[in-house]
Design an enzyme around this catalytic site. Structure first.
Site, PDB file in Angstrom:
ATOM      1  N   CYS A   1      74.845 -36.380 128.759  1.00  0.00           N
ATOM      2  CA  CYS A   1      74.515 -37.230 127.603  1.00  0.00           C
ATOM      3  C   CYS A   1      75.708 -37.490 126.688  1.00  0.00           C
ATOM      4  CB  CYS A   1      73.369 -36.621 126.819  1.00  0.00           C
ATOM      5  SG  CYS A   1      71.965 -36.273 127.868  1.00  0.00           S
TER       6      CYS A   1
ATOM      7  N   HIS B   1      73.336 -39.679 120.058  1.00  0.00           N
ATOM      8  CA  HIS B   1      72.599 -39.657 121.320  1.00  0.00           C
ATOM      9  C   HIS B   1      71.105 -39.596 121.001  1.00  0.00           C
ATOM     10  CE1 HIS B   1      71.064 -38.819 125.159  1.00  0.00           C
ATOM     11  NE2 HIS B   1      70.797 -37.547 124.924  1.00  0.00           N
TER      12      HIS B   1
ATOM     13  N   ASN C   1      65.004 -40.951 126.140  1.00  0.00           N
ATOM     14  CA  ASN C   1      66.348 -40.400 126.293  1.00  0.00           C
ATOM     15  C   ASN C   1      66.973 -40.956 127.577  1.00  0.00           C
ATOM     16  OD1 ASN C   1      68.588 -38.827 126.882  1.00  0.00           O
ATOM     17  ND2 ASN C   1      67.603 -36.877 126.419  1.00  0.00           N
TER      18      ASN C   1
HETATM   19  N1  ACO Z   1      52.561 -32.475 126.507  1.00  0.00           N
HETATM   20  C1  ACO Z   1      51.792 -31.522 126.005  1.00  0.00           C
HETATM   21  N2  ACO Z   1      52.181 -30.240 125.882  1.00  0.00           N
HETATM   22  C2  ACO Z   1      53.436 -29.938 126.273  1.00  0.00           C
HETATM   23  C3  ACO Z   1      54.301 -30.899 126.809  1.00  0.00           C
HETATM   24  C4  ACO Z   1      53.822 -32.222 126.928  1.00  0.00           C
HETATM   25  N3  ACO Z   1      54.572 -33.231 127.420  1.00  0.00           N
HETATM   26  N4  ACO Z   1      55.475 -30.306 127.108  1.00  0.00           N
HETATM   27  C5  ACO Z   1      55.355 -29.014 126.762  1.00  0.00           C
HETATM   28  N5  ACO Z   1      54.120 -28.787 126.265  1.00  0.00           N
HETATM   29  C6  ACO Z   1      53.556 -27.546 125.786  1.00  0.00           C
HETATM   30  C7  ACO Z   1      54.227 -26.321 126.375  1.00  0.00           C
HETATM   31  O1  ACO Z   1      53.655 -26.011 127.635  1.00  0.00           O
HETATM   32  C8  ACO Z   1      53.902 -25.279 125.354  1.00  0.00           C
HETATM   33  O2  ACO Z   1      52.584 -24.852 125.553  1.00  0.00           O
HETATM   34  P1  ACO Z   1      52.194 -23.297 125.335  1.00  0.00           P
HETATM   35  O3  ACO Z   1      52.495 -23.037 123.894  1.00  0.00           O
HETATM   36  O4  ACO Z   1      50.763 -23.269 125.682  1.00  0.00           O
HETATM   37  O5  ACO Z   1      53.085 -22.535 126.255  1.00  0.00           O
HETATM   38  C9  ACO Z   1      53.941 -26.054 124.047  1.00  0.00           C
HETATM   39  O6  ACO Z   1      53.809 -27.441 124.383  1.00  0.00           O
HETATM   40  C10 ACO Z   1      55.227 -25.884 123.283  1.00  0.00           C
HETATM   41  O7  ACO Z   1      56.303 -26.058 124.192  1.00  0.00           O
HETATM   42  P2  ACO Z   1      57.793 -26.013 123.713  1.00  0.00           P
HETATM   43  O8  ACO Z   1      58.687 -26.313 124.879  1.00  0.00           O
HETATM   44  O9  ACO Z   1      58.019 -24.755 122.962  1.00  0.00           O
HETATM   45  O10 ACO Z   1      57.771 -27.254 122.694  1.00  0.00           O
HETATM   46  P3  ACO Z   1      58.868 -27.692 121.678  1.00  0.00           P
HETATM   47  O11 ACO Z   1      58.292 -27.814 120.349  1.00  0.00           O
HETATM   48  O12 ACO Z   1      60.135 -26.904 121.847  1.00  0.00           O
HETATM   49  O13 ACO Z   1      59.164 -29.165 122.174  1.00  0.00           O
HETATM   50  C11 ACO Z   1      60.760 -30.377 123.439  1.00  0.00           C
HETATM   51  C12 ACO Z   1      59.637 -29.387 123.482  1.00  0.00           C
HETATM   52  C13 ACO Z   1      60.250 -31.696 122.934  1.00  0.00           C
HETATM   53  C14 ACO Z   1      61.298 -30.551 124.856  1.00  0.00           C
HETATM   54  C15 ACO Z   1      61.858 -29.844 122.494  1.00  0.00           C
HETATM   55  O14 ACO Z   1      62.193 -28.516 122.820  1.00  0.00           O
HETATM   56  C16 ACO Z   1      63.076 -30.679 122.554  1.00  0.00           C
HETATM   57  O15 ACO Z   1      63.058 -31.834 122.190  1.00  0.00           O
HETATM   58  N6  ACO Z   1      64.192 -30.102 122.979  1.00  0.00           N
HETATM   59  C17 ACO Z   1      65.399 -30.844 123.176  1.00  0.00           C
HETATM   60  C18 ACO Z   1      65.282 -31.469 124.506  1.00  0.00           C
HETATM   61  C19 ACO Z   1      66.221 -32.577 124.659  1.00  0.00           C
HETATM   62  O16 ACO Z   1      66.387 -33.370 123.769  1.00  0.00           O
HETATM   63  N7  ACO Z   1      66.817 -32.593 125.813  1.00  0.00           N
HETATM   64  C20 ACO Z   1      67.699 -33.556 126.166  1.00  0.00           C
HETATM   65  C21 ACO Z   1      68.971 -33.420 125.370  1.00  0.00           C
HETATM   66  S1  ACO Z   1      70.314 -33.352 126.349  1.00  0.00           S
HETATM   67  C22 ACO Z   1      70.167 -34.636 127.273  1.00  0.00           C
HETATM   68  O17 ACO Z   1      69.863 -35.658 126.747  1.00  0.00           O
HETATM   69  C23 ACO Z   1      70.307 -34.527 128.734  1.00  0.00           C
END
Ligand code: ACO
Length: 335
Positions: A124, A261, A291
């Protein structure tokens, strides 16, 4: 003409500016409601956790076709012909082929026969790293201009049964044409890599299989520790922005827009808060496109350019971050 000190020798320095932008997105738009039919998720969860409402997904458009379209748009916007291009860089982590590189395929489609073409993968942060590479070549006088693209078809490396990742990504490409100028333009960059954290966001490319060994692939699709990536971005990106502002003697209040980004709205809000900058100076399009990794920044830049929101003299900060881990920032004066 400005003089800059390099070691003990002073030499004349030209600047490098963006003279045209372009972008391309696949035709198919996929909403969060569409994804509810594929995995156990909801529009509300995706919007609240990421800010994403939709994304464009390939139904046949390739990395090469999208990137060539974006490059053609940048050339047209710049008023330059493909035959004039001297350097063609494609930032991507989702090429169709290992060899030849995507840039050579794009070169062939465009008819940019004079160009030296090669790919660059910094996930990214790829477009930012490629722009800095082009800046270095052009500023050093090795090439007079460069076409710099970021393109991705991430839908082919995403696990469509993993709700934790498949809702985040989209396909698309963006490009800019740069060439020498007397002043202004690209003012400076900082780049960083931390390979120790590589495991938090990875995708293996091909298994090792030959007459002597057969090792299964551990991660044939994107695997991500979302929380780690989130924490890394919110901590490191503000640091790199402050670093490049200091390096270019730019006051943060002089910056009109911060083009980050487009991974997650909450990450962008966290970065704005750490920098004590109003969120209105952080334009976004991730709600519509998700993204798109290395395509994110050039697509956003092209949208702002074509909307007439970039005026000469405006100061812009660009910042990319992602797998590697890689991150960096650049400052430019729009001309
Ligand atoms: N729909 C519903 N529930 C979901 C989903 C979904 N799509 N995805 C995960 N969950 C659930 C999980 O299973 C978990 O459930 P549990 O509590 O029963 O175990 C719960 O939601 C919380 O999951 P987390 O992963 O802790 O959620 P978080 O608040 O951290 O959000 C997210 C996840 C959106 C991926 C966040 O961590 C994030 O944005 N991180 C950065 C990711 C990113 O931007 N990556 C790319 C950057 S680098 C690049 O661009 C290559």
């Amino acid at each position: 003409m400005p003089l800059r000190q390099h070691g003990r020798k002073a030499r004349f320095i030209m600047s490098v500016k963006i003279i045209g932008t372009g972008s391309a997105l696949p035709k198919l738009q996929v909403t969060n409601a569409d994804l509810e039919k594929l995995v156990d998720t909801s529009d509300e969860w995706i919007r609240e956790r990421t800010g994403i409402r939709g994304r464009h997904i390939s139904t046949g458009e390739t990395l090469v076709s999208l990137t060539a379209q974006a490059c053609a748009g940048a050339l047209e916007n710049a008023g330059r012909a493909a035959s004039e291009v001297e350097l063609l860089l494609v930032a991507t982590c989702s090429p169709e082929r290992g060899i030849p590189c995507a840039a050579c395929q794009v070169q062939s489609v465009l008819g940019a026969q004079k160009a030296v073409a090669f790919d660059l993968n910094a996930a990214c942060a790829g477009f930012l790293f490629a722009l800095n590479t082009a800046y270095a070549y052009v500023e050093a006088g090795i090439y007079r201009n460069a076409l710099v693209a970021g393109g991705e078809v991430l839908s082919k490396i995403v696990d469509w049964t993993d709700r934790g990742t498949c809702v985040l990504f989209g396909d698309g490409a963006g490009a800019v044409m740069v060439e020498k100028c007397d002043k202004g333009g690209l003012l400076g960059f900082v780049q960083h890599s931390d390979g120790r954290k590589g495991e938090v966001l990875r995708c293996d490319s091909r298994e090792l299989k030959n007459p002597y060994v057969s090792l299964p692939m551990e991660a044939p699709y994107v695997q991500m520790d979302g929380r780690e990536v989130f924490a890394f971005a919110v901590r490191r990106v503000p640091e790199s922005i402050l670093e490049v502002l200091e390096q270019t003697h730019t006051d943060i209040e002089e910056v009109d827009l911060f083009l980050l980004h487009q991974a997650n709205r909450r990450i962008i809000e966290g970065i704005a808060k750490r920098l004590s900058v109003d969120i209105s100076r952080f334009p976004t399009n991730l709600d519509r496109v998700g993204n798109m990794s290395s395509a994110a920044i050039p697509v956003l830049l092209d949208e702002l350019n074509r909307q007439g929101r970039l005026r000469p003299g405006m100061k812009l900060v660009l910042s990319g971050f992602g797998a590697g881990l890689t991150y960096g920032a650049g400052v430019m004066e729009w001309q």
